[in-house]
Design an enzyme around this catalytic site. Structure first.
Site, short mmCIF file in Angstrom:
data_model
loop_
_atom_site.label_atom_id
_atom_site.label_comp_id
_atom_site.label_asym_id
_atom_site.label_seq_id
_atom_site.Cartn_x
_atom_site.Cartn_y
_atom_site.Cartn_z
N THR A 48 39.98 -34.62 11.67
CA THR A 48 40.68 -34.01 10.55
C THR A 48 41.56 -32.85 11.03
OG1 THR A 48 38.84 -34.59 9.09
CG2 THR A 48 40.39 -32.95 8.28
N TYR A 76 39.63 -45.16 1.28
CA TYR A 76 40.60 -45.27 0.19
C TYR A 76 39.90 -45.56 -1.13
CZ TYR A 76 44.41 -46.76 -2.77
OH TYR A 76 45.29 -46.86 -3.82
N TYR A 95 30.70 -39.63 10.20
CA TYR A 95 31.49 -38.46 9.79
C TYR A 95 31.36 -38.29 8.28
CZ TYR A 95 35.48 -35.19 9.86
OH TYR A 95 36.30 -34.08 9.74
N LYS A 143 28.37 -35.94 12.09
CA LYS A 143 29.05 -34.67 11.87
C LYS A 143 29.04 -34.43 10.37
CE LYS A 143 33.42 -32.19 12.01
NZ LYS A 143 34.88 -32.20 12.30
#
Length: 295
Positions: free
Chosen positions: A50, A113, A143, A173
């Site tokens: 990110t 999405y 993630y 994470k």
């Protein structure tokens, strides 16, 4: 982290991606930044996440940047590239490419999405990736960043994936900012590497048995984070650890006043005397002149 230690542990920088004037990734500057971060004490580089603006780059751009880093001499065992995108077939392509250059551990977003998908749908997507790659070397760090992806990684998803692929899914994470969730995962999933996605949470998570962090402010305070990770349990270093923690928190607060990635890039530009660090790919934009002055 080494190839023989496939559960990531320590401090991994969610590395910023410098850009050329045409907004393409600046390979040479990025390679130098990776070397700097490792020199400051990072255990590895979580590139193309990110903070690295990965979802603004094409697959070819992502692959080329990873190739440049490996060709530049960075040990692939110290790289955790992000490979999760919306289409699982492209996630397969990115992950296979990482394996082809010697990387074995990747950080993988769920398909993001469609919102409101079931846990079974998330598990099915990850399973398709693992089955299609069919490479026993592959290690995946999940993630969890629901405030951005809007597709959370639940404990049920973790349990199913670990049961199906016990050697593949080695950690997570957690960028939710929810320390209680991280501690619960440490307790519920022994041997599973729980990594904080927010710099100030490294210390409390380590004290609770967590594995480390993958964080953005490490671009600026890697040395302090590495010191915390090394000495958090040493009573003789308690005062120094608390001082390092205070600097980490202050820097994190500083870069959170305005847009975080733009703030990090602005401070990187100042530290390196290179305005190239200021560039960002739309829709993200650099700080305004007023924000820059205030920062």
């Amino acid at each position: 982290m080494t190839q023989s230690d496939l559960h990531p542990r320590g401090v991994f920088s969610a590395a910023l991606t410098p850009l050329n004037a045409d907004l393409s990734p600046d390979h040479a500057t990025f390679l130098a930044h990776c070397r700097h971060l490792l020199g400051e004490g990072c255990d590895g580089i979580a590139m193309l996440g990110t903070t690295g603006e990965a979802n603004s780059f094409s697959l070819k751009e992502r692959q080329a940047l990873l190739e440049a880093v490996v060709a530049g001499g960075i040990d692939p065992a110290r790289l955790l590239p992000g490979t999760g995108v919306a289409a699982f077939t492209e996630t397969v392509d990115l992950t296979r490419h990482a394996l082809s250059v010697g990387v074995t551990t990747v950080v993988m977003l769920p398909p993001f999405y469609y919102k409101g998908v079931s846990d079974d749908g998330v598990v099915a997507a990850y399973s398709e990736v693992v089955e299609r790659i069919a490479d026993p070397r592959l290690r995946i760090v999940l993630y969890h960043i629901p405030q951005v992806s809007a597709v959370p990684i639940s404990h049920g998803v973790i349990a199913q994936l670990r049961q199906r692929y016990p050697t593949t899914f080695t950690g997570i994470k957690d960028s939710s900012g929810d320390l209680a969730n991280m501690v619960t995962m440490v307790e519920r999933f022994p041997g599973f590497a729980v990594l904080a996605g927010a710099d100030p949470l490294l210390l409390p998570l380590l004290k609770a048995g967590g594995a480390g962090c993958i964080t953005a402010t490490s671009n600026l305070v890697a040395r302090d984070l590495a010191f915390i990770a090394k000495h958090f349990a040493d009573p003789a270093q308690a005062e120094a650890v608390e001082a390092a923690q205070a600097r980490v928190v202050a820097t994190r607060n500083r870069v959170s006043r305005f847009a975080q990635m733009a703030s990090l890039k602005a401070l990187m530009a100042r530290a390196s005397q290179s305005d190239g660090w200021m560039r960002m790919r739309p829709p993200l934009l650099p700080l305004s002149a007023e924000e820059l002055a205030a920062l």
